[in-house]
Write a protein that holds these residues in place. Structure first.
Motif, PDB file in Angstrom:
ATOM      1  N   ILE A  39       6.179  59.688  13.992  1.00 23.95           N
ATOM      2  CA  ILE A  39       4.859  59.155  14.372  1.00 23.95           C
ATOM      3  C   ILE A  39       3.998  60.243  14.989  1.00 23.95           C
ATOM      4  O   ILE A  39       2.804  60.384  14.675  1.00 23.95           O
ATOM      5  CB  ILE A  39       5.006  57.977  15.337  1.00 23.95           C
ATOM      6  CG1 ILE A  39       5.769  56.811  14.696  1.00 23.95           C
ATOM      7  CG2 ILE A  39       3.637  57.512  15.836  1.00 23.95           C
ATOM      8  CD1 ILE A  39       5.102  56.200  13.510  1.00 23.95           C
ATOM      9  N   GLU A  40       4.602  61.041  15.858  1.00 18.77           N
ATOM     10  CA  GLU A  40       3.841  62.125  16.488  1.00 18.77           C
ATOM     11  C   GLU A  40       3.295  63.090  15.449  1.00 18.77           C
ATOM     12  O   GLU A  40       2.149  63.540  15.527  1.00 18.77           O
ATOM     13  CB  GLU A  40       4.725  62.871  17.495  1.00 18.77           C
ATOM     14  CG  GLU A  40       5.048  62.068  18.748  1.00 18.77           C
ATOM     15  CD  GLU A  40       5.996  62.783  19.684  1.00 18.77           C
ATOM     16  OE1 GLU A  40       6.480  63.878  19.281  1.00 18.77           O
ATOM     17  OE2 GLU A  40       6.256  62.269  20.773  1.00 18.77           O
ATOM     18  N   ARG A  41       4.119  63.428  14.466  1.00 18.18           N
ATOM     19  CA  ARG A  41       3.690  64.348  13.405  1.00 18.18           C
ATOM     20  C   ARG A  41       2.573  63.749  12.554  1.00 18.18           C
ATOM     21  O   ARG A  41       1.580  64.428  12.240  1.00 18.18           O
ATOM     22  CB  ARG A  41       4.889  64.721  12.521  1.00 18.18           C
ATOM     23  CG  ARG A  41       4.524  65.551  11.313  1.00 18.18           C
ATOM     24  CD  ARG A  41       5.743  66.082  10.588  1.00 18.18           C
ATOM     25  NE  ARG A  41       6.684  65.039  10.193  1.00 18.18           N
ATOM     26  CZ  ARG A  41       6.540  64.268   9.116  1.00 18.18           C
ATOM     27  NH1 ARG A  41       5.474  64.420   8.320  1.00 18.18           N
ATOM     28  NH2 ARG A  41       7.453  63.361   8.794  1.00 18.18           N
ATOM     29  N   VAL A  42       2.729  62.494  12.173  1.00 15.62           N
ATOM     30  CA  VAL A  42       1.719  61.851  11.332  1.00 15.62           C
ATOM     31  C   VAL A  42       0.377  61.747  12.064  1.00 15.62           C
ATOM     32  O   VAL A  42      -0.684  62.064  11.492  1.00 15.62           O
ATOM     33  CB  VAL A  42       2.204  60.460  10.875  1.00 15.62           C
ATOM     34  CG1 VAL A  42       1.053  59.691  10.213  1.00 15.62           C
ATOM     35  CG2 VAL A  42       3.374  60.578   9.934  1.00 15.62           C
ATOM     36  N   VAL A  43       0.410  61.330  13.309  1.00 16.84           N
ATOM     37  CA  VAL A  43      -0.826  61.178  14.079  1.00 16.84           C
ATOM     38  C   VAL A  43      -1.484  62.536  14.286  1.00 16.84           C
ATOM     39  O   VAL A  43      -2.708  62.682  14.139  1.00 16.84           O
ATOM     40  CB  VAL A  43      -0.544  60.499  15.434  1.00 16.84           C
ATOM     41  CG1 VAL A  43      -1.783  60.533  16.319  1.00 16.84           C
ATOM     42  CG2 VAL A  43      -0.101  59.051  15.216  1.00 16.84           C
ATOM     43  N   ALA A  44      -0.687  63.555  14.590  1.00 15.87           N
ATOM     44  CA  ALA A  44      -1.240  64.894  14.816  1.00 15.87           C
ATOM     45  C   ALA A  44      -1.892  65.441  13.548  1.00 15.87           C
ATOM     46  O   ALA A  44      -2.917  66.134  13.607  1.00 15.87           O
ATOM     47  CB  ALA A  44      -0.137  65.840  15.283  1.00 15.87           C
ATOM     48  N   SER A  45      -1.332  65.127  12.392  1.00 10.47           N
ATOM     49  CA  SER A  45      -1.866  65.643  11.122  1.00 10.47           C
ATOM     50  C   SER A  45      -3.228  65.034  10.796  1.00 10.47           C
ATOM     51  O   SER A  45      -3.961  65.591   9.968  1.00 10.47           O
ATOM     52  CB  SER A  45      -0.882  65.366   9.991  1.00 10.47           C
ATOM     53  OG  SER A  45      -0.837  63.979   9.679  1.00 10.47           O
ATOM     54  N   ARG A  46      -3.540  63.926  11.411  1.00 10.26           N
ATOM     55  CA  ARG A  46      -4.809  63.250  11.106  1.00 10.26           C
ATOM     56  C   ARG A  46      -5.893  63.580  12.147  1.00 10.26           C
ATOM     57  O   ARG A  46      -7.013  63.131  12.001  1.00 10.26           O
ATOM     58  CB  ARG A  46      -4.585  61.735  11.050  1.00 10.26           C
ATOM     59  CG  ARG A  46      -3.713  61.311   9.878  1.00 10.26           C
ATOM     60  CD  ARG A  46      -3.377  59.833   9.960  1.00 10.26           C
ATOM     61  NE  ARG A  46      -4.577  59.005   9.962  1.00 10.26           N
ATOM     62  CZ  ARG A  46      -5.171  58.526   8.867  1.00 10.26           C
ATOM     63  NH1 ARG A  46      -4.687  58.836   7.679  1.00 10.26           N
ATOM     64  NH2 ARG A  46      -6.238  57.773   8.946  1.00 10.26           N
ATOM     65  N   ASN A  47      -5.534  64.304  13.162  1.00  4.80           N
ATOM     66  CA  ASN A  47      -6.515  64.650  14.200  1.00  4.80           C
ATOM     67  C   ASN A  47      -7.183  65.998  13.932  1.00  4.80           C
ATOM     68  O   ASN A  47      -6.693  66.796  13.166  1.00  4.80           O
ATOM     69  CB  ASN A  47      -5.825  64.693  15.574  1.00  4.80           C
ATOM     70  CG  ASN A  47      -5.375  63.310  16.020  1.00  4.80           C
ATOM     71  OD1 ASN A  47      -5.935  62.296  15.603  1.00  4.80           O
ATOM     72  ND2 ASN A  47      -4.350  63.270  16.869  1.00  4.80           N
TER      73      ASN A  47
END
Length: 311
Positions: free
Chosen positions: A303-311
């Motif tokens: 989740i951390e990786r996915v959210v960071a990739s969209r910021n």
């Protein structure tokens, strides 16, 4: 090793690498230095493929003769066609046999279609099973096959909202009580698995290969998303029986979005017998060890990786 990948067969719109799933697999194949890759696409297709000295893109009309020509001198064929191309795969198999291909991967890479419950819920899986039965028949002609069952493409489904989590609006759609546990595969592990299957032909021949990066529930996913985004999400709850009924009605009217709803129902609904928790339901066939899939990312890490990739 020479390998050929059949791209998504749709010609509508631009598809990078021939489709989302195809792009994931293709990246890993091109990163493997001993693999030479050929991708097929229809004439006039708008599919866009990466530039690589290890990739050759060939236009074919998908007739038997054109496929035999394209498959000649190839060791393996991996079919990653979209839903509308599932029924066309028998000609791929016949052409592979004629061309002397050693290994064929049918277009699986998703939910567990070997579950009786899944096949009853999603009748279009009967077409996939027909192909699998056909591949068994072709074993006598020297063609081997591997069907990869990967479950939910976890990080991808969170990123694009398919799992019901809207990252932009911080809104979640939860099926039933949200506690159904399912296995998920992350993009990197899916690509790695396909490459390692090619490198272990004897150990992976003529069988279903189950793979998993992690296990999760919708509620666990939501909890991690709320933690990572530091936001309390809005929750919409849906009922499986109502969703399935509406999906079947939509399909009856020719609306294919109903099929997507049925796929979701087979992944994380409370319907008994889905067999989507591979670590329990398909423990004997889980091939993580064989394919070198070590448990790395947790749900929280992903989740951390996915959210960071969209910021």
């Amino acid at each position: 090793m020479s390998y050929i990948r059949i791209a998504e067969m749709s010609t509508k719109g631009s598809k990078k690498g021939g489709g989302n799933l195809g792009s994931i697999v293709l990246r890993s194949l091109l990163a493997s230095p001993d693999l030479t890759v050929t991708a097929l696409k229809r004439p006039g297709s708008t599919s866009v493929f990466p530039t690589s000295s290890e990739l050759k893109v060939v236009e074919v009309d998908f007739s038997f003769d054109s496929l035999v020509s394209a498959f000649t001198d190839q060791d393996a064929v991996i079919s990653i066609v979209g839903a509308t191309g599932i029924g066309e795969q028998k000609v791929f198999v016949d052409a592979a046999v004629k061309a002397g291909v050693k290994r064929f991967f049918p277009s699986e890479f998703g939910i567990n279609g070997q579950s009786d419950t899944v096949r009853q819920m999603t009748p279009f899986f009967a077409v996939k099973q027909e192909l699998l039965d056909y591949l068994v028949e072709k074993e006598k002609d020297g063609l081997t096959w591997t069907a990869v069952i990967a479950g939910v493409l976890y990080d991808w489904c969170i990123s694009n909202g398919f799992m019901g989590f809207d990252l932009a609006r911080k809104e979640a759609t939860i099926w039933d009580d949200g506690n159904t546990r399912f296995s998920g595969i992350n993009e990197g592990d899916l690509g790695k698995s396909v490459v390692n299957i090619l490198h272990k032909p004897a150990e992976t021949a003529n069988q279903f290969i189950y793979i998993s990066s992690l296990t999760a529930t919708q509620n666990e996913t939501l909890e991690s998303l709320e933690k990572v985004t530091a936001t309390k999400w809005k929750i919409n709850r849906v009922n499986t029986a109502q969703q399935v009924s509406a999906a079947q009605e939509a399909l009856g009217k020719g609306d294919f979005t109903g099929a997507l709803t049925l796929v979701k129902a087979t992944c994380w609904s409370n319907t008994p017998g889905l067999k989507q928790h591979f670590e329990v339901d398909e423990k004997e066939r889980l091939a993580n060890g064989l394919l070198g899939l070590e448990r790395g990312e947790t749900v929280q890490d992903t989740i951390e990786r996915v959210v960071a990739s969209r910021n």
